[in-house]
Scaffold this motif. Sequence first.
Motif, PDB file in Angstrom:
ATOM      1  N   SER B  83       0.856  -1.185   0.052  1.00  0.00           N
ATOM      2  CA  SER B  83       0.053  -0.050  -0.015  1.00  0.00           C
ATOM      3  C   SER B  83       0.828   1.174   0.169  1.00  0.00           C
ATOM      4  CB  SER B  83      -0.722  -0.007   1.315  1.00  0.00           C
ATOM      5  OG  SER B  83      -1.715  -1.030   1.233  1.00  0.00           O
ATOM      6  N   ALA B  87       0.798   3.805  -2.823  1.00  0.00           N
ATOM      7  CA  ALA B  87       0.254   5.240  -2.407  1.00  0.00           C
ATOM      8  C   ALA B  87       1.329   6.349  -3.094  1.00  0.00           C
ATOM      9  CB  ALA B  87       0.283   5.631  -1.039  1.00  0.00           C
ATOM     10  N   GLU B 106      -6.721  13.297  -1.953  1.00  0.00           N
ATOM     11  CA  GLU B 106      -6.333  12.325  -1.056  1.00  0.00           C
ATOM     12  C   GLU B 106      -7.471  10.982  -1.377  1.00  0.00           C
ATOM     13  OE1 GLU B 106      -7.111  15.320  -0.245  1.00  0.00           O
ATOM     14  OE2 GLU B 106      -8.429  15.535   1.313  1.00  0.00           O
ATOM     15  N   ILE B 109      -5.377   8.197  -2.799  1.00  0.00           N
ATOM     16  CA  ILE B 109      -4.549   7.593  -1.903  1.00  0.00           C
ATOM     17  C   ILE B 109      -5.179   6.601  -1.263  1.00  0.00           C
ATOM     18  CG2 ILE B 109      -2.998   7.688   0.595  1.00  0.00           C
ATOM     19  CD1 ILE B 109      -1.681   9.388  -1.801  1.00  0.00           C
ATOM     20  N   VAL B 110      -6.486   7.020  -0.847  1.00  0.00           N
ATOM     21  CA  VAL B 110      -7.505   6.032  -0.326  1.00  0.00           C
ATOM     22  C   VAL B 110      -7.755   5.005  -1.146  1.00  0.00           C
ATOM     23  CG1 VAL B 110      -9.742   5.922   0.574  1.00  0.00           C
ATOM     24  CG2 VAL B 110      -8.782   8.036   1.029  1.00  0.00           C
ATOM     25  N   VAL B 113      -4.623   2.724  -1.270  1.00  0.00           N
ATOM     26  CA  VAL B 113      -4.221   1.759  -0.090  1.00  0.00           C
ATOM     27  C   VAL B 113      -5.577   0.911  -0.001  1.00  0.00           C
ATOM     28  CG1 VAL B 113      -4.259   2.034   2.504  1.00  0.00           C
ATOM     29  CG2 VAL B 113      -3.052   3.454   1.040  1.00  0.00           C
ATOM     30  N   GLY B 114      -6.824   1.433  -0.275  1.00  0.00           N
ATOM     31  CA  GLY B 114      -7.959   0.542  -0.204  1.00  0.00           C
ATOM     32  C   GLY B 114      -7.863  -0.563  -1.161  1.00  0.00           C
ATOM     33  N   THR B 157      -1.510   2.708   7.872  1.00  0.00           N
ATOM     34  CA  THR B 157      -1.215   2.514   6.387  1.00  0.00           C
ATOM     35  C   THR B 157      -1.583   3.829   5.429  1.00  0.00           C
ATOM     36  OG1 THR B 157      -1.354   0.292   6.554  1.00  0.00           O
ATOM     37  CG2 THR B 157      -0.950   1.161   4.427  1.00  0.00           C
ATOM     38  N   LEU B 158      -2.985   4.191   5.617  1.00  0.00           N
ATOM     39  CA  LEU B 158      -3.422   5.357   5.192  1.00  0.00           C
ATOM     40  C   LEU B 158      -2.596   6.488   5.332  1.00  0.00           C
ATOM     41  CD1 LEU B 158      -5.730   5.612   3.033  1.00  0.00           C
ATOM     42  CD2 LEU B 158      -7.058   6.606   4.926  1.00  0.00           C
ATOM     43  N   ALA B 162      -0.384   8.647   2.775  1.00  0.00           N
ATOM     44  CA  ALA B 162      -0.381   9.857   2.470  1.00  0.00           C
ATOM     45  C   ALA B 162       0.570  10.801   2.794  1.00  0.00           C
ATOM     46  CB  ALA B 162      -1.682  10.553   3.377  1.00  0.00           C
ATOM     47  N   LEU B 243      -2.920   8.535  11.017  1.00  0.00           N
ATOM     48  CA  LEU B 243      -3.885   8.932  10.034  1.00  0.00           C
ATOM     49  C   LEU B 243      -3.869  10.455  10.198  1.00  0.00           C
ATOM     50  CD1 LEU B 243      -5.908   8.136   7.632  1.00  0.00           C
ATOM     51  CD2 LEU B 243      -7.471   7.700   9.385  1.00  0.00           C
TER      52      LEU B 243
END
Lengths: 398, 261
Positions: B83, B87, B106, B109-110, B113-114, B157-158, B162, B243
């Motif tokens: 991730s 990212a 963002e 990024i979401v 990672v998602g 991780t997010l 980011a 986060l």
Amino acid sequence: MSDVLARLEGVGKDYPLLATGASRARMLVSLLAGRGATSHATALDGIDLEIRRGDAVGIVGENGAGKSTLLKIIAGVVKPSRGTAVTNGRVGALLELGSGFHPDYTGRENIYLSSALLGLSRRETEDKVEAIVSFADIGAHIDEPIKHYSSGMVVRLGFAVATALSPDLLITDEVLAVGDESFQKKCMRWLERYLGGGGTLLLVSHSMYHVQTLCRRALWIHQGRPRLDGTAFDVAREYLTYHEEKTRIARVAAPTAVSGTQPRLEKIWLERASGEATATFALGEDIVLRGIALEPDDRTPALLFGIVRADGTPVYGSLSIDAGYAATRLAERRYAFAVRFPAAPLLPGKYEIRAHVLEPEGLRLFDTIETAFVVTGETRDFGLVRLAHEWIPGREAP
Amino acid sequence: MAPRPAHSWRWLLANFLKREVSSRYTGSVGGIFWALANPLVQLALYAFVFGVLLRAPADSLGGWRFPAFLAIALWPWLMFGDSVKRAMDCIPANTSLIRKVAFPHELLIVAAVGGTFFIHLLGWAAVLVALRLWGEPVSFAGLLLALPLLVAQFAFTLGVGAFLAALQVVLRDVEQAVGLALTVVFYATPIVYPLALIPAPYRDWLALNPLAYVVTRYRDLLSGAGGWQAGDLGVIVASLLTLAAGLWVFRRLSPWFEDLL
């Protein structure tokens, strides 16, 4: 919703200079501290602009003048370094080529992506996909990745997407210049209908024809600063004149050395029919050129006038003795002359008028004086002069 | 750009997510198979090197056979490591969008990672089922108990993703440094070895690594031994703080992406 779709006050944009690693590190600290960018080059400065619903505004300027940066600020892609930029409503932007397409996505996927970016729901988009595909008219390519498209195809799709999503404010950057002739016509028809229906347009174009046809107002940006904000006609004229002057080649005949023994010109000036001296004439107004010539032998000199556009393109010239004209003797060796152009048919623009004095036989040119003047007015005619013409009933070919 | 209600971006996020998942394997014949094959090969390699050649002592593995011990931690590690890499890639990969359309960056990024979590969760679930069939004591009730930690790991991780993604736009060095750092963190996390093998002073240092904590906890919970601990709450809070900090940095820098890309 407010009637003002975009308002810019004192907007400026600096681009960071990031040649070295150290400057990037300093930049990082400065941005995190909320102080904005560090060292920079100014791309745009002091722009005030208000766009109301139903406006059609053209942005003109040379390459690198900051037009695209301005559009990006209005589209919200770029954060201005100074001033405030506020927009209301749905803004559809066609910046450079394509309205935010992803090169790896297919045309169809990009339609969904673009409409999601514009904030449409899935259902709203699905209703419009077919209309977009048929407007773009790029056939089976619609299911190929955009990176395999020609620039013309990208623009077709971009325009199709931007138009189908009916934005409150449509921003287009040189879009019309890329498509082929028939697509351009389609776009122009669409834009005229969009504007007729109360749509709002912000257009960047190097084509003064497009600016004058589509826009009522125009803003000329020169080296990042506003140079002229006015009606599309005025701005287009001044802008073209600027270019004409820039590319002009000095073609004025070098005058022979003036001495007391040769004919010369003392002065020339322009007047209206009323006798008022001026350098600005309305389209179709009488123009009078007057001047004083000196002839050392006290013989009536021959005179020549010539009108050139600001870029040096000759418009017309004529010699006094061909018309049997004799200048008026004012005093010993001093002669006055005048030429009247009734309802001068010069199209709006910047011109120069030159007067030359010759010896009485009209064979040798001795002195030249020139003066600039401007013709103002609004017209869609193009060229240099308005030729007398009339539209008459047509008939079948013989 | 006029502020838009957050829900109007949901479909855009769905679009990015779908793309994130499908783009990894489009153009390949194997498709989603590679999503599983890649970690499976890693699993086989590590299992051979650390389980057969170097022979981790069986009594330190908490009742797991070595491949199971390894697999339970390997997929969560991939969720993190992969991730972070995705990212960091997603901002440069979407330059053409960032330079032409206004949207909350963002979301990229979401989605990165998602999408990565989604793929590796599928792989993890498949592997856990396989382990169960192989006779390993995988407790699915324990998996449910592990969910809050998984969510915390996602938040962590997010945040890290980011932070690094934004930093990398300004400082190109970040990408190189992160490549190295990920290798270090991989070995600083008890994935291929049990924590018990680490001598005491070093073990205290490892406690600072939140990933070390979560993979150990996954092993405990999946073995059906015990429930939540106080430490879990600490990790959840720390992840949420990470986060928040990551997003703060990202939002500070993201308006300038267009200038810097």
